[in-house]
Design an enzyme around this catalytic site. Structure first.
Site, mmCIF file in Angstrom:
data_model
loop_
_atom_site.group_PDB
_atom_site.id
_atom_site.type_symbol
_atom_site.label_atom_id
_atom_site.label_comp_id
_atom_site.label_asym_id
_atom_site.label_seq_id
_atom_site.Cartn_x
_atom_site.Cartn_y
_atom_site.Cartn_z
ATOM 1 N N GLY A 49 -2.024 2.100 -2.071
ATOM 2 C CA GLY A 49 -2.025 3.316 -1.455
ATOM 3 C C GLY A 49 -3.234 4.229 -1.895
ATOM 4 C CG ASP A 55 -5.504 -3.653 -2.946
ATOM 5 O OD1 ASP A 55 -5.416 -4.813 -3.381
ATOM 6 O OD2 ASP A 55 -6.105 -2.549 -3.647
ATOM 7 C CG ASN A 56 -10.024 -3.849 -3.141
ATOM 8 O OD1 ASN A 56 -9.786 -2.870 -2.865
ATOM 9 N ND2 ASN A 56 -10.125 -4.307 -4.492
ATOM 10 N NE ARG A 75 -7.562 0.373 1.901
ATOM 11 C CZ ARG A 75 -8.602 0.717 1.054
ATOM 12 N NH1 ARG A 75 -8.749 -0.348 0.077
ATOM 13 N NH2 ARG A 75 -9.193 1.718 1.094
ATOM 14 N NE ARG A 112 -14.507 3.831 0.708
ATOM 15 C CZ ARG A 112 -13.817 3.168 0.016
ATOM 16 N NH1 ARG A 112 -14.483 2.443 -0.862
ATOM 17 N NH2 ARG A 112 -12.484 3.158 0.053
ATOM 18 N N GLY A 116 -4.697 6.148 -4.124
ATOM 19 C CA GLY A 116 -4.230 7.190 -5.183
ATOM 20 C C GLY A 116 -5.284 8.019 -5.725
ATOM 21 C CG ASP A 146 -7.638 10.386 -13.762
ATOM 22 O OD1 ASP A 146 -7.822 9.536 -12.731
ATOM 23 O OD2 ASP A 146 -8.511 10.454 -14.483
ATOM 24 N N GLY A 147 -6.401 10.223 -10.111
ATOM 25 C CA GLY A 147 -6.877 10.426 -8.880
ATOM 26 C C GLY A 147 -8.211 10.748 -9.139
HETATM 27 P P1 AMP Z 1 -8.868 -0.561 -6.584
HETATM 28 O O1 AMP Z 1 -8.859 -1.140 -7.930
HETATM 29 O O2 AMP Z 1 -9.987 0.405 -6.272
HETATM 30 O O3 AMP Z 1 -8.817 -1.350 -5.830
HETATM 31 O O4 AMP Z 1 -7.605 0.334 -6.729
HETATM 32 C C1 AMP Z 1 -6.469 -0.238 -6.684
HETATM 33 C C2 AMP Z 1 -5.373 0.702 -6.666
HETATM 34 O O5 AMP Z 1 -5.316 1.527 -7.765
HETATM 35 C C3 AMP Z 1 -5.349 1.830 -5.449
HETATM 36 O O6 AMP Z 1 -4.309 2.159 -4.926
HETATM 37 C C4 AMP Z 1 -5.997 3.044 -6.101
HETATM 38 O O7 AMP Z 1 -5.827 3.930 -5.444
HETATM 39 C C5 AMP Z 1 -5.516 3.130 -7.263
HETATM 40 N N1 AMP Z 1 -6.231 3.617 -8.311
HETATM 41 C C6 AMP Z 1 -7.362 3.134 -9.029
HETATM 42 N N2 AMP Z 1 -7.785 4.258 -9.751
HETATM 43 C C7 AMP Z 1 -6.986 5.197 -9.838
HETATM 44 C C8 AMP Z 1 -6.948 6.524 -10.241
HETATM 45 N N3 AMP Z 1 -8.061 6.884 -11.150
HETATM 46 N N4 AMP Z 1 -5.977 7.338 -10.220
HETATM 47 C C9 AMP Z 1 -5.183 6.932 -9.158
HETATM 48 N N5 AMP Z 1 -5.058 5.816 -8.596
HETATM 49 C C10 AMP Z 1 -5.869 4.884 -8.913
HETATM 50 MG MG MG Z 2 -9.430 -0.767 -3.891
#
Ligand code: AMP
Ligand code: MG
Length: 493
Positions: free
Chosen positions: A91, A253-254, A184, A177, A93, A126-127
């Site tokens: 989700g 998810d990507n 996805r 963006r 995050g 940390d979002g």
């Molecule tokens: P990604 O690697 O960008 O495809 O992200 C994979 C998952 O990790 C997704 O659910 C993101 O929302 C979550 N995520 C990545 N970085 C963070 C972050 N700094 N804080 C919270 N969730 C994260």
């Molecule tokens: Mg992603």
């Protein structure tokens, strides 16, 4: 805080039609939002109020602190296979969908913020996002767009004025963006994993209406939908390989349903041709290596297919499996056809013969283990089409094999209906001279992190027109010098 008087042409179907697929949420108020980059041209194409948005109001909105009028900010639910292992809950995050905008032509795009603070999907994170990776996604996405590759686009990058801990303390930033949607494969997985088949159907209907409206009345609508997503992914991944792009983290998810490239984390372009090229620091087994991307796309599509089985045939699961398997089994052939078509253009052919596939395969055999610069090779091949082979041959460690290949290629050109100069010109419209070379990207990001945006802006300008060779830009043409070392990329935004 400024009074907000900027308006967006919001029309939020996801928020309105897909209740239960997201959590309504708000961005965090950033201490000192400041605009770093604003994509004026894109904003204009979207019919946005560019003058108002490029200043403080834009910084407030795009950092997430203030939701503009008409927005329905929310965090989307999705699941996903990451490096082959399933996570039932990922989700948004660190992302927030502000809503959908209808552009000047009535096209619908998502406006999403990345890095706007924690959400219910943040798990341990940390979002937040930091400036370097935000700028990297900005640059890569815009470069891909200029190359003609379907992609999410960067609208703005803002700093938040907050320090964020990432391997030391870094300036916090948010990327705004746009995407034709953020649906996805993992969005389907979220509901299929919970056996919420009504929701899977609602989602499929929504995806069809939004991205494949012609299928709404098709026979076997959901099978046709799976096929259509496979078509778009086949083209997308072919265009990655045509341009030397390694996504780096092709988790389910990507992978978008729309067929756009999404989530530029550890991606990079190859300098030398190498099917095994991996840049991501965490891709130890080369799952997402350059040449492995078509097979991984197929694997991801198989996950989507599994999710759609009850929709494809709810009464006869054997039949559903048979139909879906046919689509998945056809993927590599379909991909290869699209890839070959693009390769024909890259080597200067407008006509098509059955033996072209073998000619192209022989070329890749000749390039293997030769340390050949993939991008420059095709530009030099245009010179060779005009009779000048020397610079092309000089790209090879050992030119024996390519010397054997060139005459068969030149024979083939004799049967292709293009004048010599016209062919070279055409080749240079599909083979870029400027790509985001790893050392130039790093140089630009380092300067930007130190407060100097000039190299970044210069690089963006070069990459905005990747096919036209311009005087004075020689430093952007070549591969990294040897002392740049093996290049490693990282996931975290
Ligand atoms: P990604 O690697 O960008 O495809 O992200 C994979 C998952 O990790 C997704 O659910 C993101 O929302 C979550 N995520 C990545 N970085 C963070 C972050 N700094 N804080 C919270 N969730 C994260
Ligand atoms: Mg992603």
């Amino acid at each position: 805080m400024n009074k907000q008087d900027v308006t967006f042409n919001f029309d939020n179907t996801y928020a309105c039609e897909l209740e239960g697929f997201y959590v309504p949420w708000k961005g965090e108020q950033a201490p000192a939002p400041s605009m770093v980059l604003f994509n004026d041209k894109l904003a204009q194409d979207l019919g946005l109020q560019t003058e108002k948005l490029k200043g403080d109001q834009g910084a407030e909105i795009f950092s997430g602190g203030i939701a503009p009028k008409g927005a329905n900010p929310l965090a989307q639910a999705y699941a996903g296979h990451q490096f082959g292992g399933f996570s039932e809950q990922l989700g948004d995050g660190r992302a927030l969908l502000l809503g959908e905008i209808l552009d000047n032509d009535g096209h619908r795009v998502d406006l999403q913020l990345k890095g706007s603070g924690r959400t219910p999907f943040s798990r341990g994170g940390d979002g937040k996002a930091v400036l370097g990776p935000v700028l990297r996604e900005y640059l890569m996405g815009e470069a891909m767009h200029a190359l003609g590759v379907p992609t999410t686009r960067a609208l703005a990058a803002v700093t938040t004025g907050e320090d964020v801990v990432r391997d030391g303390v870094k300036p916090g930033a948010v990327l705004a963006r746009v995407a034709s949607s953020h649906l996805r494969v993992g969005t389907f997985q979220f509901f299929a994993a919970r056996k919420e088949w009504d929701k899977v159907r609602t989602l499929a209907d929504y995806a069809i209406a939004r991205h494949y409206p012609d299928l709404a009345d098709a026979n076997e609508e959901y099978l046709a939908f799976l096929s259509a997503v496979a078509d778009r992914q086949a083209s997308l991944v072919a265009s990655w390989l045509h341009n030397g792009f390694v996504h780096g983290v092709m988790n389910t998810d990507n992978m978008t349903i729309s067929g756009e490239t999404i989530d530029y984390g550890p991606c990079a372009f190859v300098d030398t041709y190498d099917a095994k090229a991996v840049f991501s620091s965490i891709d130890h087994n080369g799952r997402y290596a350059f040449g492995n991307q078509p097979v991984i796309a197929q694997w991801n599509l198989a996950r989507l297919a599994e999710n759609l089985l009850p929709l494809i045939d709810g009464d006869d699961s054997e039949n559903a499996i048979r139909l879906a398997t046919n689509v998945i089994n056809g993927f590599i052939g379909q991909y290869t056809e699209i890839w070959t078509k693009g390769m024909r253009a890259k080597i200067g052919l407008v006509s098509s013969e059955n033996e072209d596939a073998a000619l192209i395969n022989d070329l890749f055999t000749a390039m293997d283990d030769q340390n050949v610069d993939y991008t420059l090779f095709f530009r030099r091949l245009a010179d060779a089409a005009e009779g000048q082979d020397e610079e092309l041959l000089a790209l090879f460690n050992n030119s024996q094999e390519i010397k054997a290949w060139l005459p068969s290629w030149k024979d083939r050109l004799l049967r292709d209906p293009q004048a010599i100069a016209e062919r070279a010109r055409n080749m240079n419209t599909v083979n870029p001279i400027y790509i985001p070379r790893n050392h130039r990207v790093e140089e630009a990001l380092q300067a930007a992190e130190a407060g100097d945006m000039a190299p970044f802006n210069a690089l963006m300008n070069v990459l905005s027109d990747p096919f036209t060779k311009r005087d004075g830009l020689e430093r952007y043409e070549g591969a990294a010098p040897d002392d740049f070392g093996p290049y490693q990329t990282f996931c975290g935004t």
